[in-house]
Design a protein around this motif. Structure first.
Motif, PDB file in Angstrom:
ATOM      1  N   ALA A 256      -1.607 -17.924   1.149  1.00 36.01           N
ATOM      2  CA  ALA A 256      -2.764 -17.184   0.267  1.00 36.01           C
ATOM      3  C   ALA A 256      -2.248 -16.363  -0.609  1.00 36.01           C
ATOM      4  O   ALA A 256      -3.041 -15.598  -1.210  1.00 36.01           O
ATOM      5  CB  ALA A 256      -3.474 -16.472   1.379  1.00 36.01           C
ATOM      6  N   ASN A 257      -0.649 -16.107  -1.016  1.00 33.43           N
ATOM      7  CA  ASN A 257      -0.231 -15.596  -1.846  1.00 33.43           C
ATOM      8  C   ASN A 257      -0.642 -13.979  -1.655  1.00 33.43           C
ATOM      9  O   ASN A 257      -0.871 -13.342  -2.628  1.00 33.43           O
ATOM     10  CB  ASN A 257      -0.742 -15.914  -3.432  1.00 33.43           C
ATOM     11  N   GLN A 258      -0.674 -13.602  -0.694  1.00 35.29           N
ATOM     12  CA  GLN A 258      -0.866 -12.161  -0.092  1.00 35.29           C
ATOM     13  C   GLN A 258       0.587 -11.527   0.030  1.00 35.29           C
ATOM     14  O   GLN A 258       1.393 -11.985   0.463  1.00 35.29           O
ATOM     15  CB  GLN A 258      -1.744 -11.956   1.037  1.00 35.29           C
ATOM     16  N   ASP A 259       0.592  -9.964  -0.517  1.00 37.17           N
ATOM     17  CA  ASP A 259       1.676  -9.120  -0.413  1.00 37.17           C
ATOM     18  C   ASP A 259       1.389  -7.909  -0.546  1.00 37.17           C
ATOM     19  O   ASP A 259      -0.005  -7.468  -0.518  1.00 37.17           O
ATOM     20  CB  ASP A 259       2.682  -9.540  -1.585  1.00 37.17           C
ATOM     21  N   ALA A 260       1.945  -6.919  -0.531  1.00 37.46           N
ATOM     22  CA  ALA A 260       1.912  -5.538  -0.397  1.00 37.46           C
ATOM     23  C   ALA A 260       0.989  -5.124  -1.538  1.00 37.46           C
ATOM     24  O   ALA A 260       0.328  -4.264  -1.662  1.00 37.46           O
ATOM     25  CB  ALA A 260       3.071  -4.703  -0.446  1.00 37.46           C
ATOM     26  N   ALA A 261       1.294  -5.761  -2.977  1.00 33.06           N
ATOM     27  CA  ALA A 261       0.621  -5.251  -4.077  1.00 33.06           C
ATOM     28  C   ALA A 261      -0.776  -5.830  -3.874  1.00 33.06           C
ATOM     29  O   ALA A 261      -1.832  -5.047  -4.321  1.00 33.06           O
ATOM     30  CB  ALA A 261       1.237  -5.928  -5.318  1.00 33.06           C
ATOM     31  N   THR A 262      -1.096  -7.239  -3.230  1.00 33.38           N
ATOM     32  CA  THR A 262      -2.426  -7.353  -3.364  1.00 33.38           C
ATOM     33  C   THR A 262      -3.278  -6.543  -2.373  1.00 33.38           C
ATOM     34  O   THR A 262      -4.446  -6.483  -2.597  1.00 33.38           O
ATOM     35  CB  THR A 262      -2.585  -9.041  -3.030  1.00 33.38           C
ATOM     36  N   VAL A 263      -2.578  -6.385  -1.293  1.00 33.78           N
ATOM     37  CA  VAL A 263      -3.164  -5.442  -0.299  1.00 33.78           C
ATOM     38  C   VAL A 263      -3.605  -4.200  -1.074  1.00 33.78           C
ATOM     39  O   VAL A 263      -4.637  -3.482  -0.744  1.00 33.78           O
ATOM     40  CB  VAL A 263      -2.396  -5.365   0.868  1.00 33.78           C
ATOM     41  N   LYS A 264      -2.451  -3.566  -1.364  1.00 27.65           N
ATOM     42  CA  LYS A 264      -2.908  -2.099  -2.277  1.00 27.65           C
ATOM     43  C   LYS A 264      -4.184  -2.133  -3.290  1.00 27.65           C
ATOM     44  O   LYS A 264      -4.889  -1.158  -3.505  1.00 27.65           O
ATOM     45  CB  LYS A 264      -1.863  -1.553  -3.134  1.00 27.65           C
ATOM     46  N   ALA A 265      -4.388  -3.452  -3.800  1.00 30.39           N
ATOM     47  CA  ALA A 265      -5.318  -3.575  -4.899  1.00 30.39           C
ATOM     48  C   ALA A 265      -6.703  -3.619  -4.329  1.00 30.39           C
ATOM     49  O   ALA A 265      -7.494  -3.640  -5.245  1.00 30.39           O
ATOM     50  CB  ALA A 265      -4.860  -4.771  -5.854  1.00 30.39           C
ATOM     51  N   ARG A 266      -6.805  -3.887  -3.094  1.00 34.89           N
ATOM     52  CA  ARG A 266      -8.143  -4.085  -2.665  1.00 34.89           C
ATOM     53  C   ARG A 266      -8.921  -2.881  -2.574  1.00 34.89           C
ATOM     54  O   ARG A 266      -8.218  -1.766  -2.505  1.00 34.89           O
ATOM     55  CB  ARG A 266      -8.008  -4.638  -1.123  1.00 34.89           C
ATOM     56  N   TRP A 269      -8.153  -0.056  -0.056  1.00 32.05           N
ATOM     57  CA  TRP A 269      -7.017   0.015   0.886  1.00 32.05           C
ATOM     58  C   TRP A 269      -5.805   1.030   0.399  1.00 32.05           C
ATOM     59  O   TRP A 269      -4.956   1.006   1.330  1.00 32.05           O
ATOM     60  CB  TRP A 269      -6.621  -1.580   0.809  1.00 32.05           C
ATOM     61  N   ALA A 270      -5.776   1.274  -0.845  1.00 33.94           N
ATOM     62  CA  ALA A 270      -4.476   2.119  -1.088  1.00 33.94           C
ATOM     63  C   ALA A 270      -4.604   3.553  -0.557  1.00 33.94           C
ATOM     64  O   ALA A 270      -3.470   4.138  -0.311  1.00 33.94           O
ATOM     65  CB  ALA A 270      -4.781   2.297  -2.878  1.00 33.94           C
ATOM     66  N   GLY A 271      -5.555   3.820   0.149  1.00 29.70           N
ATOM     67  CA  GLY A 271      -5.519   5.033   0.984  1.00 29.70           C
ATOM     68  C   GLY A 271      -5.064   4.961   2.506  1.00 29.70           C
ATOM     69  O   GLY A 271      -4.974   5.717   3.144  1.00 29.70           O
ATOM     70  N   LEU A 272      -4.905   3.758   2.741  1.00 34.87           N
ATOM     71  CA  LEU A 272      -4.711   3.274   4.148  1.00 34.87           C
ATOM     72  C   LEU A 272      -3.087   3.922   4.403  1.00 34.87           C
ATOM     73  O   LEU A 272      -2.218   3.793   3.620  1.00 34.87           O
ATOM     74  CB  LEU A 272      -4.595   1.945   4.449  1.00 34.87           C
ATOM     75  N   THR A 273      -2.880   4.410   5.528  1.00 38.81           N
ATOM     76  CA  THR A 273      -1.527   5.025   6.001  1.00 38.81           C
ATOM     77  C   THR A 273      -0.456   4.000   5.788  1.00 38.81           C
ATOM     78  O   THR A 273       0.500   4.384   5.407  1.00 38.81           O
ATOM     79  CB  THR A 273      -1.654   5.470   7.391  1.00 38.81           C
TER      80      THR A 273
END
Length: 311
Positions: A256-266, A269-273
């Protein structure tokens, strides 16, 4: 909102493995002890399957079984695999499907043993009618299930000693990886992502049990406490944000082409530990969804990631 089948479900179904039940059907090996492959004796019986001689034309319709067969030295006996078996690279290619197995296509390979991980389309009965020996090796629920399947394949292929060596090495490697884990006053938490739709796996699943070995707490466990979803619930973004996991492990990187950058962009989600501390771990989708020898590699990634967090 339509419910999309998550990565682990898709991979498991594609290889004919039913993971939703969260349990694996065990087989037993009834074979004389042998000191090595050259000493392996036939006939050999595993469960209700008896082989009178060593199989030389094995068809594997399970990526995990394919990995096991090559790992125990039976690779040269494997003449065809399913279209999802992509490891090791030298595995023979074919367009056979484990998700929609075709008895005629399988029989066309003239196999003297077929290894499956689920009885899709009642393929076992179809192959049995054609007098083709079949081993059903379902998705593991525990590491012991994995060891048993390796042992069974070793017996049936004439490689009992190599299978024994492999299981011993796996156990030794796992013991070495987990023996010196730090004692933490508060356990670290994690979210394991099977797809961007936020499907996940709880501690009651095979992959969840691997994380348990490292002492991690799965934030998804309360979401399927009664087992309604077979250990694979779909979580809401709100629940994940509230849980604020220490780690996020992505098993949907390739699929699904997910990575740290796509997670942060949600959104949010950028505020998650896990995001703020750089603890979004990108996994190899295949290693994260199979129960074969490379489970040690998965465990190593988890241990290395957690080791960077001060106790």
């Amino acid at each position: 909102m339509s419910r999309r089948t998550p990565r682990l479900f898709t991979a498991a179904l594609a290889v004919g493995a039913l993971l939703l039940g969260g349990c694996a059907e065990k087989t037993s090996t009834d074979t004389p002890a042998a000191s090595g492959s050259s000493a392996a004796s036939f006939p050999v019986t595993v469960g209700q399957l008896t082989l009178n001689k060593r199989p030389e034309k094995i068809v594997s319709l399970s990526p995990t079984a394919t990995e096991m067969l090559f790992a125990i030295g039976a690779g040269s006996q494997v003449t065809a695999v399913d279209d999802q078996s992509n490891y090791p690279p030298e595995a023979p290619k074919s367009d056979l499907s484990g998700f929609q197995p075709n008895a005629e296509a399988i029989a066309g390979k003239s196999p003297d043993l077929v290894v499956l991980s689920d009885d899709m389309n009642k393929i076992v009965d179809q192959l049995t009618t054609l007098k083709i020996p079949v081993l059903l090796a379902p998705a593991a629920a525990t590491l012991d299930d994995t060891y048993q399947q390796i042992t069974d394949l070793g017996a049936l292929t004439g490689h009992p000693s190599e299978a024994s060596d492999l299981t011993r090495k796996m156990k030794d490697d796992i013991a070495a990886l987990t023996k010196d884990l730090p004692q933490r006053p508060k356990k670290l938490t994690y979210f394991y992502e099977l797809g961007p739709e936020l499907y996940t796996a709880t501690s009651k699943t095979f992959v969840g049990s691997v994380y348990t070995l490292v002492g991690l707490v799965n934030i998804a466990d309360p979401s399927d406490a009664n087992g309604t979803n077979g250990g694979y619930p779909q979580m809401s973004q709100e629940v994940i944000l509230k849980a604020d996991p220490d780690f996020i492990f992505l098993a949907d990187v390739q699929q699904a082409n997910q990575d740290a950058a796509t997670v942060k962009a949600r959104s949010g989600w950028a505020g998650l530990t896990a995001v703020k501390e750089g603890r979004v771990i990108e996994l190899d989708d295949d290693i994260a969804s199979r129960w074969g020898p490379r489970v040690v590699d998965l465990l190593r990634v988890i241990v290395d990631a957690t080791a960077k967090v001060p106790a």
